[in-house]
Design a protein around this motif. Structure first.
Motif, PDB file in Angstrom:
ATOM      1  N   LYS A 269       0.812  -1.220   0.000  1.00 31.84           N
ATOM      2  CA  LYS A 269       0.000   0.000   0.000  1.00 31.84           C
ATOM      3  C   LYS A 269       0.846   1.271   0.000  1.00 31.84           C
ATOM      4  O   LYS A 269       0.303   2.373   0.074  1.00 31.84           O
ATOM      5  CB  LYS A 269      -0.930   0.016   1.212  1.00 31.84           C
TER       6      LYS A 269
ATOM      7  N   ALA B 297       2.329   4.073  -5.154  1.00 35.40           N
ATOM      8  CA  ALA B 297       1.184   3.913  -6.056  1.00 35.40           C
ATOM      9  C   ALA B 297       0.176   2.908  -5.521  1.00 35.40           C
ATOM     10  O   ALA B 297      -1.009   2.956  -5.878  1.00 35.40           O
ATOM     11  CB  ALA B 297       1.672   3.493  -7.440  1.00 35.40           C
TER      12      ALA B 297
ATOM     13  N   SER C  80      -1.215   2.840  -2.818  1.00 35.86           N
ATOM     14  CA  SER C  80      -2.250   3.460  -1.983  1.00 35.86           C
ATOM     15  C   SER C  80      -3.468   3.871  -2.803  1.00 35.86           C
ATOM     16  O   SER C  80      -4.500   4.249  -2.240  1.00 35.86           O
ATOM     17  CB  SER C  80      -1.688   4.692  -1.279  1.00 35.86           C
ATOM     18  N   ASN C  81      -3.305   3.851  -4.143  1.00 41.66           N
ATOM     19  CA  ASN C  81      -4.381   4.266  -5.046  1.00 41.66           C
ATOM     20  C   ASN C  81      -4.860   5.684  -4.763  1.00 41.66           C
ATOM     21  O   ASN C  81      -6.054   6.006  -4.934  1.00 41.66           O
ATOM     22  CB  ASN C  81      -5.564   3.288  -4.965  1.00 41.66           C
TER      23      ASN C  81
ATOM     24  N   SER D  15      -5.827   3.982   3.407  1.00 38.87           N
ATOM     25  CA  SER D  15      -5.240   3.217   2.296  1.00 38.87           C
ATOM     26  C   SER D  15      -4.978   1.760   2.656  1.00 38.87           C
ATOM     27  O   SER D  15      -4.801   0.924   1.773  1.00 38.87           O
ATOM     28  CB  SER D  15      -3.927   3.867   1.861  1.00 38.87           C
TER      29      SER D  15
END
Length: 221
Positions: A153, A156, A158-159, A166
């Motif tokens: 996470k 990237a 973690s979106n 996250s």
């Protein structure tokens, strides 16, 4: 074993070491330690100099290559804001000398800056061997114990979600805080055989109208 399982396995052996004695910083050489914390109390003279810097309307962002033998002189000449801050400059010089001695360095990359916002607001791992971090005033660095981190996470992974949602940590209560005055060595992924063992940390949020005075030291040799 795939890389995710390897990271999880290694993370079980990463921990912290802290003490009021400066000798605790040598614990960073222990394989299982990824943060060593000297719980230092700043002298009255240093605190007075820090208050003068904090209350000044002038910005402060010192970035230089520093050598132990001339750092005090160079700091006082770098900006008028530090010209009469002898105690603060000498203390920074002491930390430079300690860092160079501990890691057998001739020089370091130094940054001394006054911040009114988070410099690195999301949890991350530094791609350096080791970094010294100390906050003279204001909120200090936040970090996570390795065994609560979901490494997938980070970045990237973690979106784009905030750290608190996250999934990078089990719970916000896992977040650890350094205190103003603490001197910490943060082991990064650039340390030998520490690809998955770097300390996960972030800059804290700074409230409106507040500042923090931060010093970092990095390897140059």
């Amino acid at each position: 074993m795939n890389s995710t399982l390897a990271a999880e396995k290694i993370s079980l052996y990463r921990t912290s070491s802290s003490s009021v004695e400066p000798s605790v910083l040598t614990d960073i050489y222990q394989e299982n330690v990824n943060i060593a914390i000297w719980q230092n109390q700043l002298s009255k003279a240093v605190i007075e100099n820090v208050k003068q810097v904090e209350t000044s309307h002038k910005p402060l962002n010192v970035v230089m290559t520093a050598e132990p033998q001339n750092i005090v002189k160079h700091l006082s000449e770098y900006t008028l804001l530090l010209e009469n801050k002898r105690a603060l400059c000498e203390y920074v010089g002491l930390l430079v000398d300690m860092f160079c001695t501990l890691f057998e360095l001739k020089r370091v990359g130094l940054r001394l800056t006054k911040l009114d916002r988070a410099m690195c607001p999301k949890f991350h791992v530094d791609k350096v061997p080791c970094r010294l971090v100390t906050t003279f005033t204001g909120v200090a660095t936040q970090w996570l114990p390795h065994d609560v981190v979901d490494f997938s996470k980070l970045g990237a992974g973690s979106n784009g979600l905030p750290d608190e949602s996250s999934g990078v940590m089990s719970s916000p209560v896992d977040i650890q805080h350094l205190n103003a005055g603490d001197v910490a060595l943060l082991k990064g992924t650039g340390w030998f055989d520490n690809e998955h063992g770097g300390l996960v940390h972030r800059s804290p949020s700074v409230q409106s109208g507040e500042t923090r005075l931060l010093l970092t030291l990095d390897f140059m040799d």
